[in-house]
Design a protein around this motif. Structure first.
Motif, PDB file in Angstrom:
ATOM      1  N   VAL A  96       0.858  -1.179   0.000  1.00 35.27           N
ATOM      2  CA  VAL A  96       0.000   0.000   0.000  1.00 35.27           C
ATOM      3  C   VAL A  96       0.895   1.232   0.000  1.00 35.27           C
ATOM      4  O   VAL A  96       1.706   1.431   0.910  1.00 35.27           O
ATOM      5  N   ALA A  97       0.781   2.052  -1.044  1.00 36.68           N
ATOM      6  CA  ALA A  97       1.674   3.203  -1.240  1.00 36.68           C
ATOM      7  C   ALA A  97       1.041   4.471  -0.687  1.00 36.68           C
ATOM      8  O   ALA A  97      -0.150   4.730  -0.876  1.00 36.68           O
ATOM      9  N   ASP A  98       1.858   5.265  -0.033  1.00 34.87           N
ATOM     10  CA  ASP A  98       1.459   6.585   0.458  1.00 34.87           C
ATOM     11  C   ASP A  98       2.374   7.598  -0.204  1.00 34.87           C
ATOM     12  O   ASP A  98       3.576   7.643   0.082  1.00 34.87           O
ATOM     13  N   LEU A  99       1.835   8.406  -1.130  1.00 34.12           N
ATOM     14  CA  LEU A  99       2.634   9.375  -1.870  1.00 34.12           C
ATOM     15  C   LEU A  99       2.649  10.710  -1.143  1.00 34.12           C
ATOM     16  O   LEU A  99       1.605  11.210  -0.716  1.00 34.12           O
ATOM     17  N   GLN A 104       7.119  11.108  -3.935  1.00 32.80           N
ATOM     18  CA  GLN A 104       7.864  10.006  -3.332  1.00 32.80           C
ATOM     19  C   GLN A 104       6.895   9.067  -2.624  1.00 32.80           C
ATOM     20  O   GLN A 104       5.951   9.507  -1.968  1.00 32.80           O
ATOM     21  N   ALA A 105       7.153   7.758  -2.742  1.00 33.64           N
ATOM     22  CA  ALA A 105       6.239   6.752  -2.189  1.00 33.64           C
ATOM     23  C   ALA A 105       6.845   6.074  -0.974  1.00 33.64           C
ATOM     24  O   ALA A 105       8.020   5.702  -0.967  1.00 33.64           O
ATOM     25  N   ALA A 106       6.021   5.917   0.075  1.00 34.19           N
ATOM     26  CA  ALA A 106       6.363   5.062   1.217  1.00 34.19           C
ATOM     27  C   ALA A 106       5.354   3.915   1.218  1.00 34.19           C
ATOM     28  O   ALA A 106       4.169   4.113   0.919  1.00 34.19           O
ATOM     29  N   TYR A 107       5.816   2.703   1.574  1.00 35.36           N
ATOM     30  CA  TYR A 107       4.986   1.520   1.410  1.00 35.36           C
ATOM     31  C   TYR A 107       4.738   0.808   2.737  1.00 35.36           C
ATOM     32  O   TYR A 107       5.617   0.739   3.592  1.00 35.36           O
ATOM     33  N   THR A 108       3.538   0.261   2.854  1.00 33.21           N
ATOM     34  CA  THR A 108       3.215  -0.715   3.886  1.00 33.21           C
ATOM     35  C   THR A 108       2.981  -2.043   3.180  1.00 33.21           C
ATOM     36  O   THR A 108       2.133  -2.138   2.290  1.00 33.21           O
ATOM     37  N   VAL A 170      16.461  -2.066  -0.620  1.00 34.65           N
ATOM     38  CA  VAL A 170      16.288  -2.327   0.813  1.00 34.65           C
ATOM     39  C   VAL A 170      14.891  -1.922   1.292  1.00 34.65           C
ATOM     40  O   VAL A 170      14.425  -0.810   1.012  1.00 34.65           O
ATOM     41  N   ARG A 171      14.226  -2.824   2.003  1.00 33.52           N
ATOM     42  CA  ARG A 171      12.903  -2.578   2.585  1.00 33.52           C
ATOM     43  C   ARG A 171      12.989  -2.806   4.094  1.00 33.52           C
ATOM     44  O   ARG A 171      12.665  -3.890   4.598  1.00 33.52           O
ATOM     45  N   PRO A 172      13.437  -1.803   4.859  1.00 35.19           N
ATOM     46  CA  PRO A 172      13.696  -2.015   6.288  1.00 35.19           C
ATOM     47  C   PRO A 172      12.451  -2.316   7.114  1.00 35.19           C
ATOM     48  O   PRO A 172      12.574  -2.860   8.212  1.00 35.19           O
ATOM     49  N   LEU A 173      11.257  -1.987   6.611  1.00 39.21           N
ATOM     50  CA  LEU A 173      10.046  -2.305   7.357  1.00 39.21           C
ATOM     51  C   LEU A 173       9.712  -3.793   7.305  1.00 39.21           C
ATOM     52  O   LEU A 173       8.997  -4.302   8.169  1.00 39.21           O
ATOM     53  N   LEU A 174      10.245  -4.486   6.303  1.00 37.72           N
ATOM     54  CA  LEU A 174       9.982  -5.915   6.154  1.00 37.72           C
ATOM     55  C   LEU A 174      11.140  -6.779   6.612  1.00 37.72           C
ATOM     56  O   LEU A 174      10.937  -7.875   7.124  1.00 37.72           O
ATOM     57  N   VAL A 175      12.357  -6.305   6.380  1.00 39.99           N
ATOM     58  CA  VAL A 175      13.554  -7.065   6.723  1.00 39.99           C
ATOM     59  C   VAL A 175      14.488  -6.139   7.501  1.00 39.99           C
ATOM     60  O   VAL A 175      14.841  -5.065   7.006  1.00 39.99           O
ATOM     61  N   PRO A 176      14.912  -6.518   8.715  1.00 38.10           N
ATOM     62  CA  PRO A 176      15.780  -5.641   9.506  1.00 38.10           C
ATOM     63  C   PRO A 176      17.081  -5.337   8.760  1.00 38.10           C
ATOM     64  O   PRO A 176      17.683  -6.229   8.144  1.00 38.10           O
ATOM     65  N   PRO A 177      17.545  -4.082   8.791  1.00 40.13           N
ATOM     66  CA  PRO A 177      18.785  -3.721   8.088  1.00 40.13           C
ATOM     67  C   PRO A 177      19.986  -4.605   8.418  1.00 40.13           C
ATOM     68  O   PRO A 177      20.786  -4.884   7.507  1.00 40.13           O
ATOM     69  N   PRO A 178      20.179  -5.084   9.682  1.00 41.65           N
ATOM     70  CA  PRO A 178      21.333  -5.960   9.921  1.00 41.65           C
ATOM     71  C   PRO A 178      21.333  -7.224   9.070  1.00 41.65           C
ATOM     72  O   PRO A 178      22.407  -7.763   8.760  1.00 41.65           O
ATOM     73  N   VAL A 179      20.156  -7.699   8.659  1.00 42.78           N
ATOM     74  CA  VAL A 179      20.093  -8.880   7.797  1.00 42.78           C
ATOM     75  C   VAL A 179      20.709  -8.556   6.436  1.00 42.78           C
ATOM     76  O   VAL A 179      21.488  -9.343   5.881  1.00 42.78           O
TER      77      VAL A 179
END
Length: 331
Positions: A96-99, A104-108, A170-179
Motif C-alpha cells: 500500500v503506497a502513500d505518496l 515520493q512513495a512510502a509503502y506498507t 532495501v525494505r527495512p520495514l519488512l527485513v531488519p537492516p542488519p540482515v
C-alpha cells in the motif's frame, strides 16, 4: 569476459507486487477507493527491459489469485517471456503506497507467506538458462526466506556463464537492516554489477561516504557499482574509477519504479553494446557513463507518468496507461 556481436537475452528473477494507491477522486467519508497497479522491483525491471527491446525472461512465482493474473497480463503484454515462471497456491504480495507532495512513495507491505518467497531448489534448477547474457535479481526475493538462500545459491551457478546484476532495494520495514548488511558481502562476491539508491546506501553503509561504501563493496568483489541520486543523477564507480552522470530535467508525476527503470536502461545499453555475458573485465568508464546516461533518460520518462510505467523504445502507447516515446541516443 563479456560477449560481443549479439546483445543476447536477460533473465530477471524476483517478485511481483501489487502496488495499492488511493484513488482520491473516488474516495470520500463513506469509503476509501483504492487502485491496484502491478509492480515489484524485479517485475518492473523486466517490463522496462522488454519494452526497450531486450529479449527478457522473468522467473517469478505467480499466485493463482486475481493479482497473479494481473501480473501475468502486464508482463506478457510488455513482451516478457514467462515460460519458466511458476504457478503458486500462496497469495500475492501487496504494497500500500502513500505518496507525499513530491511524488515520493512510502509503502506498507502485506507479504507474510506470499508466493514470491517460496522458491524451491527444484524450481530454480528447472529455470536455468545458459543462453542468457545476464541474470538480474535482488529486492525482497533475495533476502526473504525460505527462498532467499536458494536464490543466492542460484546466483553462484548462473555466474558460471552470465553477468550477475543485483539491486538490493532495501525494505527495512519488512527485513531488519542488519540482515541486509550480513548478506551484502556474499552478494558482492557474486555480483558484477550492484545498482542501489542513495537511501539504500545509507542503510547498508551507515556513516560512510558514497566513495567509502563503493570501495568496501569493490573489495568484496563487485567491479561496477552505480548509486542513483534521484534528480542529482548517479554516481558510477568502476574498480574505484568514478564519475557523476547527471539526470535530465523532468516534470515529476511520481517516482514509482524509477530505480527499476534505471537498472533496465543500464542493462539494456550494456547488452546492446555486447558488454554482458560473463565477467565485465573489458568494461571502461566511458562505457558505463554512456549506459548510465541512457538509463537516466529511461528513469526520467518513467517519473513523468503515474506509477511504474516505463517507456517503449518504439510506439507511444501502452496497454496500461500511456508513456512517452523514448528518445534515441547516439551509439
Amino acid at each position: 569476459m563479456a560477449r560481443s556481436g549479439s546483445p543476447g537475452s536477460i533473465t530477471v528473477l524476483g517478485e511481483c507486487v501489487a502496488d495499492i494507491f488511493e484513488d482520491s477522486a473516488q474516495s470520500g467519508p463513506d469509503g476509501l477507493s483504492l487502485r491496484a497497479m502491478p509492480g515489484g522491483g524485479p517485475a518492473n525491471t523486466a517490463v522496462a527491459l522488454a519494452r526497450l527491446g531486450t529479449p527478457t525472461r522473468f522467473l517469478g512465482r505467480f499466485s493463482n489469485d486475481t493479482f497473479g493474473a494481473l501480473f501475468r497480463a502486464r508482463l506478457g503484454a510488455s513482451g516478457v517471456d514467462l515460460t519458466a515462471s511458476v504457478n503458486a497456491s500462496e497469495p500475492s504480495t501487496l504494497a500500500v503506497a502513500d505518496l507525499d507532495g513530491t511524488g515520493q512513495a512510502a509503502y506498507t507491505f502485506y507479504a507474510d507467506g506470499a508466493a514470491d518467497w517460496q522458491w524451491t531448489d527444484h524450481e530454480l534448477a528447472q529455470a536455468t538458462n545458459d543462453d542468457a547474457v545476464c541474470l538480474h535479481t535482488g529486492s525482497l526475493a533475495l533476502v526473504r526466506q525460505p527462498g532467499g538462500s536458494r536464490v543466492e545459491d542460484h546466483l553462484a551457478q548462473a555466474r558460471e556463464h552470465a553477468t550477475v546484476s543485483i539491486d538490493p532495494n532495501v525494505r527495512p520495514l519488512l527485513v531488519p537492516p542488519p540482515v541486509y548488511r550480513e548478506r551484502l558481502p556474499r552478494w558482492c562476491a557474486a555480483a558484477d554489477i550492484l545498482r542501489l539508491s542513495e537511501e539504500d546506501c545509507g542503510i547498508l553503509a551507515p556513516g560512510a561516504s558514497f566513495e567509502e561504501a563503493c570501495d568496501t563493496w569493490h573489495a568484496a568483489g563487485t567491479p561496477l557499482i552505480v548509486i542513483t541520486l534521484g534528480g542529482r543523477g548517479a554516481l558510477v564507480s568502476l574498480h574505484g574509477n568514478r564519475a557523476i552522470v547527471p539526470a535530465p530535467p523532468v516534470a515529476i508525476v511520481d517516482t514509482v519504479g524509477a530505480g527499476d527503470s534505471f537498472t533496465a536502461g543500464l542493462l539494456h545499453r550494456l547488452a546492446a553494446s555486447g558488454r554482458l555475458g560473463g565477467r565485465i573485465d573489458d568494461l571502461t568508464l566511458e562505457d558505463v557513463i554512456d549506459a548510465c546516461t541512457f538509463a537516466a533518460h529511461v528513469a526520467a520518462l518513467t517519473c513523468s507518468v503515474s506509477g511504474a510505467n516505463p517507456p517503449w523504445a518504439d510506439g507511444p502507447t501502452l496497454r496500461i496507461g500511456t508513456a512517452p516515446r523514448l528518445p534515441q541516443l547516439g551509439n
